[in-house]
Design a protein around this motif. Structure first.
Motif, short mmCIF file in Angstrom:
data_model
loop_
_atom_site.label_atom_id
_atom_site.label_comp_id
_atom_site.label_asym_id
_atom_site.label_seq_id
_atom_site.Cartn_x
_atom_site.Cartn_y
_atom_site.Cartn_z
N UNK A 45 0.83 -1.21 0.00
CA UNK A 45 0.00 0.00 0.00
C UNK A 45 0.86 1.26 0.00
N UNK A 46 1.95 1.22 0.78
CA UNK A 46 2.75 2.44 0.91
C UNK A 46 3.70 2.63 -0.27
N UNK A 47 4.02 1.56 -0.99
CA UNK A 47 5.09 1.73 -1.98
C UNK A 47 4.86 1.12 -3.35
N UNK A 153 3.97 -11.91 -9.26
CA UNK A 153 5.02 -12.26 -8.29
C UNK A 153 5.99 -11.09 -8.22
N UNK A 154 6.31 -10.72 -7.02
CA UNK A 154 7.21 -9.59 -6.79
C UNK A 154 8.34 -10.07 -5.89
N UNK A 155 9.56 -9.72 -6.25
CA UNK A 155 10.71 -10.06 -5.40
C UNK A 155 11.34 -8.78 -4.90
N UNK A 156 11.37 -8.62 -3.58
CA UNK A 156 12.01 -7.42 -3.03
C UNK A 156 13.13 -7.83 -2.08
N UNK A 157 14.22 -7.09 -2.15
CA UNK A 157 15.32 -7.42 -1.25
C UNK A 157 15.11 -6.74 0.11
N UNK A 158 15.89 -7.17 1.08
CA UNK A 158 15.69 -6.69 2.45
C UNK A 158 15.92 -5.19 2.59
N UNK A 159 16.86 -4.69 1.80
CA UNK A 159 17.18 -3.27 1.86
C UNK A 159 15.95 -2.44 1.44
N UNK A 161 12.85 -3.44 1.48
CA UNK A 161 11.80 -3.59 2.52
C UNK A 161 12.04 -2.64 3.68
N UNK A 162 13.31 -2.60 4.09
CA UNK A 162 13.66 -1.79 5.25
C UNK A 162 13.35 -0.30 4.96
N UNK A 163 13.81 0.17 3.83
CA UNK A 163 13.61 1.57 3.44
C UNK A 163 12.12 1.91 3.41
N UNK A 164 11.34 1.05 2.74
CA UNK A 164 9.94 1.40 2.53
C UNK A 164 9.06 1.14 3.74
#
Ligand SMILES: [Zn+2]
Length: 168
Positions: A45-47, A153-159, A161-164
């Motif tokens: 929702x936020x990003x 399908x969406x792949x997001x890295x931890x960085x 995730x952390x930022x957003x």
């Protein structure tokens, strides 16, 4: 063909879309992601505006997909560095052309996703909701067309995730 069923491209697929019916089944209560406030739904929702390429977001908006409010959204895999998230929407109409989303193999049928974007990685499969294993929205106007699944399908890295998540 009625005029409220324009043929609209979604990536490589062309779909005769019943816009009114598609709008009416978005964000339906009772579906798994409805009003969900888990980490992944919040991240989306936020990003989603920072995640989806603008051409693809425009295609989804054009057919009245409620982008922040998918029918289902959950993480299905993580390897410590990346998380893979499945995001599912439903629309109403008829698939007129596009890649066959299913491939028949020895171990059964496999979904064939097509790449939408490399970074962050997004892929999409479009297919009749009769092949979807999960809760589907209730479509009251059964003459409007069939339920079609937009399965991402969406792949997001931890960085990322952390930022957003910290900015959410
Ligand atoms: Zn959720």
């Amino acid at each position: 063909m009625k005029k409220f069923r324009p043929t609209i491209p979604i990536s490589e697929w062309k779909i005769a879309t019943h816009l009114e019916a598609t709008g009416s089944i978005q964000n339906q209560s009772g579906l798994p992601a409805y009003a969900c406030s888990c980490k992944w739904c919040s991240l989306w929702k936020s990003s989603f505006k920072n995640i989806l390429p603008s051409w693809f977001a425009s295609e989804l908006k054009r057919i009245l997909v409620d982008i922040p409010n998918p029918a289902d959204l959950y993480r299905f895999e993580t390897n410590g560095k990346y998380s893979s998230i499945r995001i599912v929407y439903f629309i109403v109409g008829k698939i007129q052309s596009g890649p066959n989303a299913w491939s028949e193999g020895d171990s059964g049928n496999t979904l064939m996703y097509r790449t939408i974007q490399e970074k962050p990685y997004i892929s999409l499969a479009v297919y009749s909701a009769t092949h979807y294993y999960g809760d589907v929205p209730i479509l009251n106007d059964n003459k409007a067309g069939e339920l079609i699944c937009l399965d991402m399908r969406l792949m997001v890295n931890n960085e990322f995730q952390h930022t957003h998540l910290t900015n959410a």
